[in-house]
Design a protein around this motif. Sequence first.
Motif, short mmCIF file in Angstrom:
data_model
loop_
_atom_site.label_atom_id
_atom_site.label_comp_id
_atom_site.label_asym_id
_atom_site.label_seq_id
_atom_site.Cartn_x
_atom_site.Cartn_y
_atom_site.Cartn_z
N GLU A 209 44.13 -1.66 -29.82
CA GLU A 209 44.04 -0.86 -28.60
C GLU A 209 45.35 -0.95 -27.83
O GLU A 209 46.22 -1.76 -28.16
CB GLU A 209 42.90 -1.42 -27.71
CG GLU A 209 41.67 -1.89 -28.47
CD GLU A 209 40.87 -0.76 -29.12
OE1 GLU A 209 40.56 0.20 -28.42
OE2 GLU A 209 40.56 -0.85 -30.33
N SER A 210 45.44 -0.19 -26.75
CA SER A 210 46.65 -0.19 -25.93
C SER A 210 46.42 0.79 -24.78
O SER A 210 45.43 1.52 -24.77
CB SER A 210 47.85 0.31 -26.76
OG SER A 210 47.75 1.71 -26.93
N PRO A 211 47.35 0.86 -23.84
CA PRO A 211 47.22 1.89 -22.80
C PRO A 211 47.27 3.31 -23.37
O PRO A 211 46.92 4.26 -22.69
CB PRO A 211 48.43 1.61 -21.90
CG PRO A 211 48.72 0.16 -22.09
CD PRO A 211 48.43 -0.10 -23.53
N ARG A 212 47.70 3.46 -24.62
CA ARG A 212 47.75 4.79 -25.25
C ARG A 212 46.51 5.08 -26.09
O ARG A 212 46.45 6.10 -26.79
CB ARG A 212 48.98 4.92 -26.13
CG ARG A 212 50.26 4.80 -25.37
CD ARG A 212 51.44 5.03 -26.28
NE ARG A 212 52.64 4.51 -25.68
CZ ARG A 212 53.78 4.35 -26.32
NH1 ARG A 212 53.87 4.69 -27.60
NH2 ARG A 212 54.83 3.86 -25.70
N ARG A 213 45.54 4.22 -26.09
CA ARG A 213 44.32 4.42 -26.87
C ARG A 213 43.63 5.70 -26.41
O ARG A 213 43.61 6.03 -25.21
CB ARG A 213 43.41 3.21 -26.63
CG ARG A 213 42.13 3.17 -27.43
CD ARG A 213 42.38 3.25 -28.90
NE ARG A 213 41.43 2.44 -29.68
CZ ARG A 213 41.05 2.74 -30.91
NH1 ARG A 213 41.52 3.82 -31.52
NH2 ARG A 213 40.24 1.95 -31.56
N GLY A 214 43.06 6.44 -27.35
CA GLY A 214 42.33 7.66 -27.01
C GLY A 214 41.24 7.36 -25.99
O GLY A 214 40.57 6.32 -26.06
N GLU A 215 41.02 8.28 -25.06
CA GLU A 215 40.13 8.03 -23.91
C GLU A 215 38.66 7.91 -24.27
O GLU A 215 37.86 7.47 -23.45
CB GLU A 215 40.29 9.17 -22.87
CG GLU A 215 41.62 9.17 -22.14
CD GLU A 215 42.72 9.94 -22.89
OE1 GLU A 215 42.49 10.27 -24.08
OE2 GLU A 215 43.77 10.20 -22.29
N THR A 216 38.25 8.29 -25.49
CA THR A 216 36.83 8.21 -25.83
C THR A 216 36.49 6.98 -26.68
O THR A 216 35.33 6.81 -27.06
CB THR A 216 36.35 9.48 -26.57
OG1 THR A 216 37.09 9.61 -27.77
CG2 THR A 216 36.53 10.71 -25.70
N PHE A 217 37.46 6.15 -27.02
CA PHE A 217 37.15 4.88 -27.68
C PHE A 217 36.73 3.90 -26.58
O PHE A 217 37.18 3.99 -25.43
CB PHE A 217 38.35 4.37 -28.48
CG PHE A 217 38.72 5.29 -29.60
CD1 PHE A 217 37.98 5.28 -30.79
CD2 PHE A 217 39.76 6.19 -29.47
CE1 PHE A 217 38.30 6.17 -31.82
CE2 PHE A 217 40.08 7.07 -30.50
CZ PHE A 217 39.35 7.06 -31.68
N VAL A 218 35.87 2.94 -26.93
CA VAL A 218 35.15 2.23 -25.87
C VAL A 218 36.06 1.44 -24.92
O VAL A 218 35.84 1.43 -23.71
CB VAL A 218 34.03 1.34 -26.47
CG1 VAL A 218 34.56 0.03 -27.07
CG2 VAL A 218 32.96 1.08 -25.43
N THR A 219 37.11 0.80 -25.45
CA THR A 219 37.97 -0.01 -24.55
C THR A 219 38.64 0.87 -23.50
O THR A 219 38.62 0.57 -22.31
CB THR A 219 39.08 -0.72 -25.36
OG1 THR A 219 39.80 0.27 -26.11
CG2 THR A 219 38.50 -1.77 -26.28
N ARG A 220 39.22 1.95 -23.94
CA ARG A 220 39.95 2.83 -23.01
C ARG A 220 38.99 3.55 -22.08
O ARG A 220 39.29 3.79 -20.90
CB ARG A 220 40.80 3.83 -23.81
CG ARG A 220 41.66 4.71 -22.95
CD ARG A 220 42.88 3.97 -22.42
NE ARG A 220 43.47 4.66 -21.28
CZ ARG A 220 44.13 5.81 -21.32
NH1 ARG A 220 44.35 6.39 -22.48
NH2 ARG A 220 44.60 6.35 -20.21
N LYS A 221 37.80 3.89 -22.62
CA LYS A 221 36.79 4.53 -21.77
C LYS A 221 36.44 3.60 -20.61
O LYS A 221 36.31 4.03 -19.46
CB LYS A 221 35.55 4.82 -22.63
CG LYS A 221 34.45 5.58 -21.92
CD LYS A 221 33.37 5.99 -22.92
CE LYS A 221 32.13 6.52 -22.20
NZ LYS A 221 31.06 6.88 -23.15
N ILE A 222 36.36 2.31 -20.92
CA ILE A 222 36.03 1.31 -19.90
C ILE A 222 37.19 1.14 -18.91
O ILE A 222 37.00 1.19 -17.69
CB ILE A 222 35.68 -0.05 -20.56
CG1 ILE A 222 34.35 0.06 -21.32
CG2 ILE A 222 35.65 -1.17 -19.54
CD1 ILE A 222 34.04 -1.13 -22.23
#
Length: 362
Positions: A209-222
């Motif tokens: 993951e990272s700040p560039r992770r897609g917005e619908t994967f759970v970490t970034r969504k959170i």
Amino acid sequence: MGKSVGNSVGPSADDSTGESLGDSTGKSALITGITGQDGSYLTELLLEKGYTVHGLLRRSSSFNTGRIDHLYEDPHDEGRSLVLHHADLADGVALVNLLRDLRPDEVYNLGAQSHVRVSFDSPLYTGDVTAMGTLRLLEAIRASGIDTRIYQASSSEMFGAAPPPQNEATPFHPRSPYGCAKVFGYWATVNYREAYGLFAANGILFNHESPRRGETFVTRKITRAVARIRAGLQHHLYLGNLDAVRDWGYAPEYVEAMWLMLQAERPDDYVVATGSATTVRAFLEEAFLAGGLDWRAHVRFDPAYERPSEVDALIGDAAKAHDLLGWKPRVTWAELARVMVEADIAALEAELSGESVRVDRR
Ligand code: NDP
Ligand code: GDR
């Protein structure tokens, strides 16, 4: 000669010097999935190493280069080191033409329909791009007769229901159309290595993951929700299964492993993971804490985010990558949660204050 197109950047293959940045290798690479999370970090890494980087860009009705815009070079400039080419993993002829013209030293196949939940809704499309797309690329290498090394983005999702810890010897038991498609891509890659002597390596990467992770994967969504709840833009966050266990690492470290696999003496397959895992619930708690919030006040359950068959626990054993490639992860999942929350808060503040938002380079 491959033609640079659209909002493309960088040189055509044979006018590149590869001397523009860092320690020049004079090498060239083609990346499918260059506009994704991993593609953007890998591009930065290869440019720093002096590569000329070619990226496969699929046509979209709106701009889809946000993660690599900061690497943009005017297509009219001489000696560029990054160029994008319109093509698609669904178009085998375009792949043959591109490979024949560019003759890259290395190919990184990161392009995929990569969302597990979506693969249940679009199983055939996922199979076409993620499984057959890999075969098309391998066959394009063979058909164009070029001497290149290929990295295949395989996934811990291939292990699925196999109990953790998982390593290179763990039998696959995929639990989604995406996982099945990645198993096909894995074995196609092994087969081209065995049948044709291709330097083809599978990286079996666990979640990163990272700040560039897609917005619908759970970490970034959170982490994105933490920023928006703090700013009063939303109150509730709807999630599915909070009990799933994942081994979350930091994406910039994982693209280093991809590169190392193609520098090895022999092609092989490697698990890349931190070896330390936690639940979605624990990540949620850490991220909300980092934003000064209590997740219990905001999180709601929505069965729409559950999968028809879930992968309960993925915990990787990356001893082989450590021993043979010298690769080791540094960032823990809790640090990752904090970094991502900080980045989302900063990005939202910039957006709300009207500043132009640039891709976070971390
Ligand atoms: P992303 O979803 O962020 O990026 C996927 C990329 O594939 C995007 O550039 C996307 O283009 C491109 N793509 C989608 N469909 C096509 C197509 N038909 N033809 C060409 N390109 C296409 O994924 P990640 O960066 O997170 O992951 C990179 C790869 O690694 C993927 O193959 C993924 O399945 C795999 N993987 C990822 C892991 C992770 O935790 N991140 C773990 C293990 C494996 P566009 O931007 O236009 O949508
Ligand atoms: P995953 O990542 O399926 O592991 O695939 P994702 O972040 O989508 O899910 C992780 C876990 O969280 C649970 N979950 C939710 N997931 C999403 N997306 N949205 C929700 O609201 C939600 N609520 C709970 C999921 O059920 C799951 O257990 C990622 C992708 O990057 C793949 O391409 C890659 O191959 C694997 O990681 C390794």
